[in-house]
Design an enzyme around this catalytic site. Structure first.
Site, short mmCIF file in Angstrom:
data_model
loop_
_atom_site.label_atom_id
_atom_site.label_comp_id
_atom_site.label_asym_id
_atom_site.label_seq_id
_atom_site.Cartn_x
_atom_site.Cartn_y
_atom_site.Cartn_z
CB ALA A 100 -1.17 -0.03 1.22
CB SER A 135 7.43 -5.87 -6.53
OG SER A 135 6.26 -5.82 -5.94
NE ARG A 167 8.67 6.29 -17.47
CZ ARG A 167 9.33 5.59 -16.37
NH1 ARG A 167 10.11 4.52 -16.54
NH2 ARG A 167 8.49 5.97 -14.91
CG HIS A 196 10.22 -2.14 -15.89
ND1 HIS A 196 10.20 -0.92 -16.87
CD2 HIS A 196 10.39 -1.92 -14.66
CE1 HIS A 196 9.72 -0.14 -15.85
NE2 HIS A 196 9.92 -0.45 -14.77
#
EC number: 1.1.1.27
Length: 318
Positions: free
Chosen positions: A13, A123, A155, A179
């Site tokens: 969170a 993550s 992007r 990534h």
């Protein structure tokens, strides 16, 4: 009785997770949301904060609450953004050992809950941690999805659009591979409203050198944002929402997600950003583009980089 609403569980969170959740609530993706965090007070505080918006936003939500891993049991979708944040100047792959241990613990608890839905992971390093999660849980590969190069490609499209003076949605331009720093721009499949980018080069509207600079800037964008404000979260939050919507609405959308490669793009046993059709079953088809020799060489190098980090992650969780 057929289920008529969706339940989404967010694990982590922090800024990325709550940016996703806020976008999802605004788009009416699900009726029920549960937040899980290593710091329960953070989950509870964000749940209350987001609940305050429910009477103002136009789309109905049944409930937003802090919960625990048992809430995963009947969830349709689990979205994982947990892990320590990237530090200024740090590459995503340098985060691998500590976050692999965190991901192992999450995977074990999600599996123990009896969860049978689809998982999206953001993550970092996302390609490596998505593989760790899939291996620990044993869940079907098609139902474990990384955010892949969805954000990297967004992007890239934005920067190409700004250079050519067109809207970003008119641009088809994508990264494959990691990534991260070794992401590979696939210019051979790039186009603006169907016209190949090669034609723009031929017409003198853009040069290959300018495209190379755009690719470099897109890959390094996260470092710039982190240096300026310590974290990136709105872009990835929107990217996660796009993937989640494709699943929950069975859109059959074509997205640059992290998918498990099995003799695809001449590589296997690794998650990587590739084009795929995303729907109610998760990754319903990986689209295998024909890459140029140079693009394939760079893709192989990106995969090799990822596999080195996978080995480090696996050593960390032994």
């Amino acid at each position: 009785m057929k289920k008529t609403s969706n339940k989404v569980v967010l694990i982590g969170a922090g800024a990325v997770g709550t940016s996703f959740l806020y976008a999802a609530i605004n788009q009416g993706l699900a009726s029920e949301y549960v937040l899980i965090d290593a710091f329960p007070q953070a989950a509870e505080g964000n749940a209350i904060d987001l609940s305050d918006a429910m009477s103002i936003l136009p789309l109905p939500v049944t409930g937003i609450k802090a919960g625990d891993y048992q809430d995963c049991q009947d969830a349709d979708l689990v979205v994982i953004t947990a892990g320590r944040p990237q530090k200024p100047g740090e590459t995503r792959l340098e985060m691998v050992a500590g976050n692999a241990v965190i991901m192992q613990e999450i995977a074990q608890q999600v599996k123990a809950s009896g969860f049978s839905g689809i998982t999206i992971i953001a993550s970092n390093p996302v390609d490596v941690l998505t593989l760790i999660y899939q291996q620990v849980t044993g869940f079907a590969e098609a139902r474990v999805i990384g955010s892949g190069t969805t954000l990297d490609s967004a992007r890239l499209r934005r920067l190409v659009a700004e250079k050519l003076g067109v809207g970003a949605q008119a641009v088809d331009a994508y990264f494959v591979g990691e990534h991260g720093d070794s992401a590979v721009p696939v210019w051979s499949h790039a186009a603006i409203m169907g016209q190949p980018i090669a034609q723009y080069i031929k017409d003198g509207k853009i040069t290959q050198a300018e495209l190379d600079q755009i690719s470099h800037d897109a890959v390094k964008m996260a470092y710039k944002i982190i240096e300026l404000k310590r974290a990136t979260f709105y872009g990835i939050g929107a990217a996660l929402t796009k993937i989640a919507r494709a699943i929950l609405r069975d859109e059959k959308a074509t997205l640059m997600v992290g998918a498990k490669l099995n003799n695809i793009y001449k590589n296997s046993d690794v998650y990587s950003g590739v084009p795929a059709i995303i729907g109610a079953q998760g990754i319903e088809q990986i689209i295998e583009w024909e890459l140029t020799a140079d693009e394939q060489m760079k893709m192989d190098a990106s995969i090799a980089t990822l596999k080195l980090s996978v080995a480090k992650a696996q050593d960390a969780i032994k």
